[in-house]
Design an enzyme around this catalytic site. Sequence first.
Site, PDB file in Angstrom:
ATOM      1  N   GLY A   5       0.771  -1.242   0.000  1.00 18.36           N
ATOM      2  CA  GLY A   5       0.000   0.000   0.000  1.00 18.36           C
ATOM      3  C   GLY A   5       0.797   1.284   0.000  1.00 18.36           C
ATOM      4  O   GLY A   5       0.252   2.341   0.228  1.00 18.36           O
ATOM      5  N   GLN A   6       2.067   1.217  -0.284  1.00 19.68           N
ATOM      6  CA  GLN A   6       2.909   2.412  -0.204  1.00 19.68           C
ATOM      7  C   GLN A   6       2.740   3.120   1.133  1.00 19.68           C
ATOM      8  O   GLN A   6       2.711   4.342   1.199  1.00 19.68           O
ATOM      9  CB  GLN A   6       2.587   3.381  -1.347  1.00 19.68           C
ATOM     10  N   HIS A   7       2.563   2.333   2.184  1.00 19.42           N
ATOM     11  CA  HIS A   7       2.404   2.931   3.505  1.00 19.42           C
ATOM     12  C   HIS A   7       3.586   2.556   4.397  1.00 19.42           C
ATOM     13  O   HIS A   7       3.483   1.681   5.240  1.00 19.42           O
ATOM     14  CB  HIS A   7       1.104   2.448   4.163  1.00 19.42           C
ATOM     15  N   ASN A   8       4.693   3.180   4.158  1.00 26.72           N
ATOM     16  CA  ASN A   8       5.858   2.987   5.012  1.00 26.72           C
ATOM     17  C   ASN A   8       6.290   4.331   5.547  1.00 26.72           C
ATOM     18  O   ASN A   8       6.069   5.351   4.898  1.00 26.72           O
ATOM     19  CB  ASN A   8       7.007   2.350   4.226  1.00 26.72           C
TER      20      ASN A   8
END
Lengths: 265, 580
Positions: free
Chosen positions: B498-501
Amino acid sequence: MSEEQKKDPILEKPTSRREFLKNSGLTVGGLVLGGALGGTFLSKTETVTKEVEVEVPVEVEVPVAGEETQHETHETQDYIDALQYFTRVEDFLALSAATEVIYPEDEHGPGAIKLGAPFFIDKQLASPWGRNADDYMVRPFKPGESPLTRSEIVLQGVRKLNEVSQEKHSTAFNGLNEEQQIAILRDFESGSIEMELTSSSSFFALLRQLTLEGCFSDPVYGGNKNMEGWKMKEFPGAQMSYTHVVESKEFVKIDPISLSAHIKH
Amino acid sequence: MVTKLPKVDVVTVGVGWMGGIVAAELTKAGFNVVGLDKGMEKNLKDYQLTHDELRYHVRSEGNQSLTHETFTLRNTLDQEANPIRQKSSIVIGNGIGGGGSHWAAQTHRYYPYDFEIRTKTIEKYGEGKIPENMTIQDWGITYDEMDPYYDKFEKMVGASGEPDPNYPQRSNPYPNPPLKKSEGMKMFEKVAKQLGYKPFVTPAATVSQTYTNPDGETLNACQYCGFCSGNYCEYGAKADPLVTVIPTAQKTGKFELRSHAKVIRVLHDGKKATGVLYQDTRSGEEFEQPADLVVLSSYVFNNVRLLLLSNIGKPYDPVTGTGVIGKNFTDHHGYPTTIGLFDDKKFNNYAYTGAHGMTITDFTGDLFDHSNLNFLHGAQIEFRHFGSAPIGNNPTPPGTQMWGREFKKNSLFYSNRDLSIFSQKAALPYKDYYIDLDPNYKDVNGDPLIRITWDYSENERALTEFIQEKHIEILKEMGASHIIPHPLPDHFSGFLNGQHNGGGAIMGADPETSAVNSYLQMWDMDNLFVCGASAFPHFGVSNPTTTAGALTYRATEGMIKYLKEGGGLLVQAKKDKTLA
């Protein structure tokens, strides 16, 4: 058609098969095999290797007007139903049979074979994706990791299907009845079949995923023939707008369109 | 041999949302900006034929290839890390526009609690409430200071929404009204209200009407076409750097965009950055681009990797807990999801947009009492449509075989009868979780890969259990015939979907415990700015882009001030007294 014939995508086209037999004359155990397939596809001056030009004498298959084309209209467009990756027909037949068990034809509609999933899978395995071109394949591979490409995993897997089938029932996988096929696929799914540098569960997961992709991806990839997969699922495909649907209380059924409609207009 | 190029005012490393915002703001202020991006050139013309589930969603057309470079992962400090090998496992945007071209475009803000998480937690519950290894810290900025930058970002992307009833205040309403309500959203809203929750339409930058932003860029009205997150938007209805900030920068005539330009080092003299060294990814040819200001505006991992490879800042040491580069890495994954199947009702699940749905924030941050709970922070509850496509959407009741006749029958029956409730939960940082350079695996240039050390924490497990009960409660009331909660996996497997870093170059008030200040300016190198979610000391409950974009707008103010006033730190360093 007999149960056995149903599982054989080549045998599904009786006219084509007759043409094949007439043209090549080469059959083993009732199946049309590699040499004949290759011969049909190579033109007379096809260069096989750089050094040696091989002339392959073939009779070119000529469709008989008014016979095949009129009766099976949706099959006439399927010149793409040939093999790009698999080289042995027996491998492809095992693959086809396995996809049909995973997604069988029933009262709801066509199964994986009629939807074109086996040919779809062959094309995917021949593609850069099948060779893991965009994946990090740098060594070392640790225990639990597979150094094999997807195409290598599927090839080994379908050969293993035939091998296990031969051992257990003395026949190729596509010659088994559905119950026997299910039992073998369950063994693969559970990981209990030994495979080299991969696991049978990894192979099965890949095969299942590819089968669903072949049933439901845009027809541009060779599967989901005539959008029949989408029709079964009531999926409208590559529509451009649903502003008229979004607030609806009821389900709105829309005839699907494919990406080919986007490029044509 | 390295070709040395003429010096420019500003060079950005990566041209997605953050690089695009920097390019737009700095060129508007009169500075020359060169944008370097290792991916290909692309624009709206590339978006015309993308309604293709296999190519975009399954084969991940928009993701970066991992052929030459990936990340490695281990769950604990004593393990050896393995590379994450498959392209489809890592959603990191490829090409100009980066992840901003295929985000779901959800635009929640973070909460006041997020920015002062340590102070507010201690105030309310005492320091003992914070587990020993949990390294939460204040961000060095408050919500009130953030509000104008949130406002600027929301106006740029055309955020469409209605106010979150739990939110303290906004200086302005959303620039566009909320998206249309589907039948599922109406069902969820009714039940949520009956249960005493405060649902609202999820804010999204898939704009609800044709909208021209303050920079003069026009976004068209969303068509709810179903091919959204993971896809590119052919209407230019989803805010994307390619339809907003990049054209804004290009109109000034002061922005030069170079694709296939992979930065491999930040060049510096120990005190100042002097420019960057980059490589043409096709030929391998190397170039030096000198600049007064260097901005790292690529994805979290690459921002941190470049700092480590260039020997800038003190690398984080997980044993002593000292150093900053790589510290407080967080990952937003393991989204609690619960699916409801409805025997008697069909939904138009093929439609909708990427972030389409309703949200409840009643269990977010410190909006509820944690005195008797074994976790901190919380999760949002989202009723979410994703635009169900047929390869990925094969819902079946529990106990159904995953293939064969029963599977086919059930997955066909339920393919338009499923609704899902989903949560994004806060990911709080731990002393043992960080990123550094892998000792074994290398990229095509022989440079070490980023190594991730991370796993789900006890906090997340407790949070997941808590929030999933709410999902089940809501779906029951909505009349679901079958309810299928997806449990949190045993371990994080490296599926970065999710490109959630976040984290790795975190912001703060104290150079001892943070890499950048609240202008995202490196404490140790004042002409180097590191923009994006790499600055997040922890991950809040919602999507990172809005907060990362708002912080980057603030950073551009600092950059302009820095260039005009001839340098210096923009914020006075101070000791963070909440940290022992």
